[in-house]
Scaffold this active site. Structure first.
Site, mmCIF file in Angstrom:
data_model
loop_
_atom_site.group_PDB
_atom_site.id
_atom_site.type_symbol
_atom_site.label_atom_id
_atom_site.label_comp_id
_atom_site.label_asym_id
_atom_site.label_seq_id
_atom_site.Cartn_x
_atom_site.Cartn_y
_atom_site.Cartn_z
ATOM 1 N N GLY A 185 -1.312 17.522 0.003
ATOM 2 C CA GLY A 185 -1.809 17.445 -1.371
ATOM 3 C C GLY A 185 -2.992 18.373 -1.573
ATOM 4 O O GLY A 185 -3.848 18.520 -0.690
ATOM 5 N N GLU A 242 0.451 7.364 3.258
ATOM 6 C CA GLU A 242 -0.588 6.526 3.889
ATOM 7 C C GLU A 242 0.058 5.495 4.819
ATOM 8 O O GLU A 242 -0.461 4.395 4.988
ATOM 9 C CB GLU A 242 -1.446 5.815 2.840
ATOM 10 C CG GLU A 242 -2.316 6.732 2.013
ATOM 11 C CD GLU A 242 -3.446 7.340 2.792
ATOM 12 O OE1 GLU A 242 -3.872 6.744 3.796
ATOM 13 O OE2 GLU A 242 -3.887 8.440 2.414
ATOM 14 N N GLY A 265 16.978 -1.159 -23.884
ATOM 15 C CA GLY A 265 17.081 0.291 -24.079
ATOM 16 C C GLY A 265 15.729 0.936 -24.324
ATOM 17 O O GLY A 265 15.461 2.037 -23.847
ATOM 18 N N SER A 317 5.469 9.787 10.262
ATOM 19 C CA SER A 317 4.977 8.487 10.737
ATOM 20 C C SER A 317 4.421 8.585 12.161
ATOM 21 O O SER A 317 3.414 7.965 12.484
ATOM 22 C CB SER A 317 6.115 7.461 10.714
ATOM 23 O OG SER A 317 6.635 7.350 9.413
ATOM 24 N N THR A 365 5.589 5.074 0.860
ATOM 25 C CA THR A 365 5.786 5.958 2.013
ATOM 26 C C THR A 365 4.493 6.583 2.511
ATOM 27 O O THR A 365 4.218 6.579 3.723
ATOM 28 C CB THR A 365 6.782 7.083 1.623
ATOM 29 O OG1 THR A 365 8.010 6.475 1.254
ATOM 30 C CG2 THR A 365 7.017 8.036 2.778
ATOM 31 N N ASP A 388 4.277 4.657 6.190
ATOM 32 C CA ASP A 388 5.530 4.102 5.659
ATOM 33 C C ASP A 388 5.505 2.570 5.784
ATOM 34 O O ASP A 388 5.066 2.025 6.799
ATOM 35 C CB ASP A 388 6.676 4.697 6.486
ATOM 36 C CG ASP A 388 7.996 4.054 6.177
ATOM 37 O OD1 ASP A 388 8.650 4.522 5.245
ATOM 38 O OD2 ASP A 388 8.351 3.070 6.864
ATOM 39 N N THR A 391 0.433 15.363 8.157
ATOM 40 C CA THR A 391 1.899 15.374 8.314
ATOM 41 C C THR A 391 2.438 16.768 8.626
ATOM 42 O O THR A 391 1.974 17.765 8.071
ATOM 43 C CB THR A 391 2.539 14.880 7.003
ATOM 44 O OG1 THR A 391 2.002 13.598 6.714
ATOM 45 C CG2 THR A 391 4.049 14.804 7.115
HETATM 46 C C1 LIG Z 1 4.116 13.245 -2.590
HETATM 47 C C2 LIG Z 1 3.664 13.205 -1.176
HETATM 48 C C3 LIG Z 1 2.336 13.449 -0.881
HETATM 49 C C4 LIG Z 1 1.912 13.478 0.443
HETATM 50 N N1 LIG Z 1 0.620 13.833 0.723
HETATM 51 C C5 LIG Z 1 0.262 14.029 2.016
HETATM 52 C C6 LIG Z 1 -1.018 14.587 2.333
HETATM 53 O O1 LIG Z 1 -1.833 14.914 1.454
HETATM 54 N N2 LIG Z 1 -1.338 14.765 3.639
HETATM 55 C C7 LIG Z 1 -0.480 14.420 4.636
HETATM 56 O O2 LIG Z 1 -0.845 14.606 5.798
HETATM 57 N N3 LIG Z 1 0.738 13.885 4.375
HETATM 58 C C8 LIG Z 1 1.126 13.709 3.093
HETATM 59 N N4 LIG Z 1 2.372 13.196 2.802
HETATM 60 C C9 LIG Z 1 3.277 12.863 3.892
HETATM 61 C C10 LIG Z 1 3.456 11.360 4.071
HETATM 62 O O3 LIG Z 1 2.289 10.794 4.575
HETATM 63 C C11 LIG Z 1 4.665 11.136 4.983
HETATM 64 O O4 LIG Z 1 5.809 11.496 4.235
HETATM 65 C C12 LIG Z 1 4.745 9.713 5.479
HETATM 66 O O5 LIG Z 1 3.753 9.467 6.427
HETATM 67 C C13 LIG Z 1 6.119 9.375 6.093
HETATM 68 O O6 LIG Z 1 6.463 10.265 7.068
HETATM 69 P P1 LIG Z 1 7.885 10.995 7.022
HETATM 70 O O7 LIG Z 1 8.055 11.593 5.696
HETATM 71 O O8 LIG Z 1 7.948 11.882 8.205
HETATM 72 O O9 LIG Z 1 8.925 9.834 7.158
HETATM 73 P P2 LIG Z 1 9.673 9.342 8.490
HETATM 74 O O10 LIG Z 1 8.668 8.851 9.464
HETATM 75 O O11 LIG Z 1 10.600 10.396 8.965
HETATM 76 O O12 LIG Z 1 10.494 8.128 7.918
HETATM 77 C C14 LIG Z 1 11.853 8.239 7.442
HETATM 78 C C15 LIG Z 1 12.481 6.851 7.426
HETATM 79 O O13 LIG Z 1 12.542 6.366 8.763
HETATM 80 C C16 LIG Z 1 12.002 5.076 8.859
HETATM 81 N N5 LIG Z 1 11.271 4.944 10.137
HETATM 82 C C17 LIG Z 1 10.444 5.844 10.724
HETATM 83 N N6 LIG Z 1 9.938 5.337 11.850
HETATM 84 C C18 LIG Z 1 10.429 4.090 11.984
HETATM 85 C C19 LIG Z 1 10.247 3.030 12.912
HETATM 86 N N7 LIG Z 1 9.426 3.149 13.973
HETATM 87 N N8 LIG Z 1 10.891 1.864 12.719
HETATM 88 C C20 LIG Z 1 11.726 1.713 11.664
HETATM 89 N N9 LIG Z 1 11.934 2.660 10.739
HETATM 90 C C21 LIG Z 1 11.277 3.836 10.890
HETATM 91 C C22 LIG Z 1 11.019 4.956 7.689
HETATM 92 O O14 LIG Z 1 10.906 3.595 7.274
HETATM 93 C C23 LIG Z 1 11.667 5.827 6.618
HETATM 94 O O15 LIG Z 1 12.534 5.042 5.854
HETATM 95 C C24 LIG Z 1 2.823 13.164 1.486
HETATM 96 C C25 LIG Z 1 4.153 12.884 1.168
HETATM 97 C C26 LIG Z 1 4.581 12.942 -0.129
HETATM 98 C C27 LIG Z 1 6.031 12.747 -0.413
#
Ligand SMILES: Cc1cc2nc3c(=O)[nH]c(=O)nc-3n(C[C@H](O)[C@H](O)[C@H](O)COP(=O)(O)OP(=O)(O)OC[C@H]3O[C@@H](n4cnc5c(N)ncnc54)[C@H](O)[C@@H]3O)c2cc1C
Length: 604
Positions: free
Chosen positions: A228, A479, A456, A195, A477, A481, A189
């Site tokens: 992570g 692995e 409670g 995503s 979210t 979304d 990411t």
């Molecule tokens: C605690 C934590 C640990 C993590 N660990 C790792 C890690 O070790 N390595 C790593 O690489 N990543 C890691 N991640 C990242 C994680 O994999 C991403 O946050 C995830 O893939 C979602 O991507 P984004 O945050 O960019 O969300 P976005 O893609 O920006 O999504 C935001 C919103 O838009 C919506 N959306 C996006 N695209 C579409 C679509 N095509 N159609 C409809 N709705 C859509 C989604 O449903 C979501 O509600 C971690 C995240 C967290 C919070």
């Protein structure tokens, strides 16, 4: 387990404050009467036998046989791990813990698991994935942060070496990852792209003079984010970057070969100092999972040897020539991501485990908690209220159904790993997307209902729902979304549907669609067309037919709508116009798969 150490059955010292005395009393509500210690003055808290419990006396369930059936061969391993941690109170996660201490504890928990309890997680993942997932579920019982940190180390960092690398990578890294000498990260990411992995911007440019790749973060949006294990413990990262080959594009321009994975050392093996050209920042305090050290990585002309390309699906020779068994960037990308499904399988698996914990707490509490009752009679268990049954019993049944669905998923995944069969891989990809999405959404909603069902007392941190809810929430979210993953399920169903009309064959998992489409599209709705007697409505075959009928109708209707809108809106616009319809289709399909597995399991 996380709560037991602080839940008030402890020493006299602990009981000396009014708060601890109160907590101790409250904790008695979560125990069976026979399990309880009998502290002085606690008698007034023992509930009188209530109508519900007296009636329940006749229940004829062989709990031992059911447990053996549910947990199978993993029972011994899981029990051994529970015992290991129960006997090590210094490894229990207390209810209140600052982030820094939680991260250190989490690392110590994982080190104890590997170095003292003798678990070899990467070997299990390679040779016995079923057992690997069971270990992950067991450690999640101690602390979900531990399960996630474990997943980063083994499913993601270790998994990338096993699945995207070749023999030379296994030889060099496998054992050291397994025994935790090489803690590592999975850096996919970026700040601007989560995503949409295909749009990642980090680059890996081949330098044929020095025989190295140069890793660069071209702008702030390309900083690797949320990674992570990177803020504190990681020594390596598998970095996903665009492979650039200078001079090999059209007119001598650089050629962009698409996303590839590279092993990048990020900290010195001896001193643990961050290596030159690498900047690491901390993503800070999160809503949950604060035992996991998520960080942000920026690369400034970081040089790594050519051998560090994980080259299973594409390789660069000494002279800079690119080779791959797969003909296009899209095919290589799909193959690369396809190999990473293990992470999704493990989330679906662990999420069912978390659901079981939440439902167990809520159901036990509902049996023991008494409120109101008929006039002048003992109070009754809250579980005797119809509204409470409607909240908890479908959830309890679903926990069983989802347990068997994950069993099916893991069996398929293990088969895929053994055979490398393309059809099974395609099946597992869609099945894992659908089940990960459905299960984690279901569990997230259910934890809140369980909290509410405990009134409670459900709100006291010691009773776990806060931790479960916050730690699990992100399962929806990472692995992939859930909304994005469900679209992959819908896309696959449509592909199968199209193939049917082109005369192609449907793969095994989707066989039911073929049957249901030919049976039902020409027939009236099974719910309205047939008789309504109890025998009929309770007949599993009828229920499954109804679920499949719904999927077939949704598939047929969305295909027609997409075709209609395509003409004016184009493919992307038509898809977006029908998006909610497509998500409903995907969920409907996943529910039918779960029901089919449940019916089979009940029969067995
Ligand atoms: C605690 C934590 C640990 C993590 N660990 C790792 C890690 O070790 N390595 C790593 O690489 N990543 C890691 N991640 C990242 C994680 O994999 C991403 O946050 C995830 O893939 C979602 O991507 P984004 O945050 O960019 O969300 P976005 O893609 O920006 O999504 C935001 C919103 O838009 C919506 N959306 C996006 N695209 C579409 C679509 N095509 N159609 C409809 N709705 C859509 C989604 O449903 C979501 O509600 C971690 C995240 C967290 C919070």
């Amino acid at each position: 387990m996380a709560t037991m150490s602080r839940s008030g059955y402890g020493s006299d010292d602990e009981d000396s404050t009014p708060a601890m005395r109160r907590l101790r009393r409250l904790s008695l509500h979560l125990l069976q009467p026979s399990d309880r210690p009998a502290p002085e003055g606690a008698n007034s808290l023992v509930p009188a036998a209530c109508a519900g419990r007296r009636r329940a006396g006749g229940l004829d369930a062989d709990a031992a046989a059911l447990t053996a059936y549910l947990r199978g061969r993993h029972r011994a391993t899981q029990d051994r791990l529970y015992r290991f941690f129960v006997e090590r109170p210094e490894l229990h996660t207390p209810v209140e813990l600052p982030m820094a201490a939680h991260r250190e504890l989490c690392f110590r928990q994982m080190a104890a698991l590997v170095r003292e309890a003798g678990v070899r997680p990467l070997s299990l993942m390679a040779d016995d994935p079923d057992e690997y997932f069971a270990v992950m579920e067991a450690v999640g019982g101690l602390d979900i942060s531990l399960a996630v940190k474990f997943g980063v180390q083994y499913s993601l960092w270790g998994g990338s070496i096993i699945n995207l690398g070749t023999k030379k990578h296994r030889e060099k890294y496998f054992d050291k990852i397994d025994n935790l000498d090489y803690p590592g990260c999975f850096a996919m990411t970026e700040l601007h792209h989560g995503s949409n992995v295909q749009a990642l911007q980090t680059t890996a440019t081949f330098d044929s003079v020095t025989d190295e790749f140069i890793i660069d973060t071209p702008n702030d949006g390309a900083i690797k984010w949320w990674i992570g294990n990177s803020a504190l413990h990681g020594k390596f990262a598998t970095v996903f970057a665009r492979l650039i080959l200078p001079l090999q594009g059209k007119g001598g321009e650089p050629a962009d070969m698409g996303i590839h994975a590279f092993i990048v050392p990020i900290r010195d093996l001896e001193t643990h100092a961050v290596l030159p050209g690498i900047e690491i920042n901390d993503c800070g305090h999160k809503i949950g999972l604060n035992g996991v050290d998520n960080g942000a990585l920026r690369f400034r002309s970081v040089r790594i040897p050519r051998d560090n390309l994980l080259n299973r699906f594409g390789d660069v020779a000494r002279d800079g020539k690119y080779t791959s068994s797969l003909p296009t960037i899209n095919k290589r990308f799909a193959a690369t991501l396809g190999e990473l499904v293990g992470g999704r399988v493990s989330l679906a698996y662990s999420s069912v485990g978390i659901l079981k914990v939440a439902v167990t707490i809520a159901v036990r509490y509902a049996l023991l908690r008494q409120q109101f009752g008929p006039p002048k009679q003992p109070e009754i268990s809250v579980l005797d209220y119809q509204s409470h049954q409607h909240k908890l019993m479908p959830m309890l049944a679903s926990a069983y159904a989802l347990h068997f669905a994950r069993r099916y998923l893991v069996d398929k995944y293990s088969e895929m790993k053994k055979t490398n069969d393309e059809d099974i891989s395609a099946d597992v990809h869609v099945l894992s997307s659908g089940l990960k999405s459905y299960i984690t959404s279901y569990t997230a909603k259910s934890i809140s209902i369980c909290r509410e069902s405990c009134g409670g007392h459900g709100y006291a941190a010691v009773n776990r729902f806060g931790g479960l809810r916050n730690d699990h929430d992100i399962f929806q979210t990472f692995e992939g979304d859930n909304t994005v993953l469900l679209q992959q399920v819908a896309g696959d169903l449509l592909k199968q549907y199209q193939q049917k009309f082109k005369g192609g064959t449907l793969s095994v998992t989707w066989n039911y669609l073929r049957d249901s489409m030919s049976t039902y599209l020409s027939q009236p709705n099974p719910v309205t067309a047939r008789w309504e007697g109890e025998d009929h409505l309770r007949d599993p075959k009828f229920q499954l037919d109804a679920f499949r009928y719904r999927t077939s109708r949704l598939l047929h209707s969305v295909a027609a709508r997409l075709q209609k809108h395509m003409k004016t809106l184009g493919g992307f616009g038509a898809w977006n116009r029908c998006l909610n319809h497509l998500l409903t289709l995907a969920e409907s399909h996943v529910e039918a798969v779960i029901l089919a597995r449940f019916i089979e399991a009940v029969k067995r």
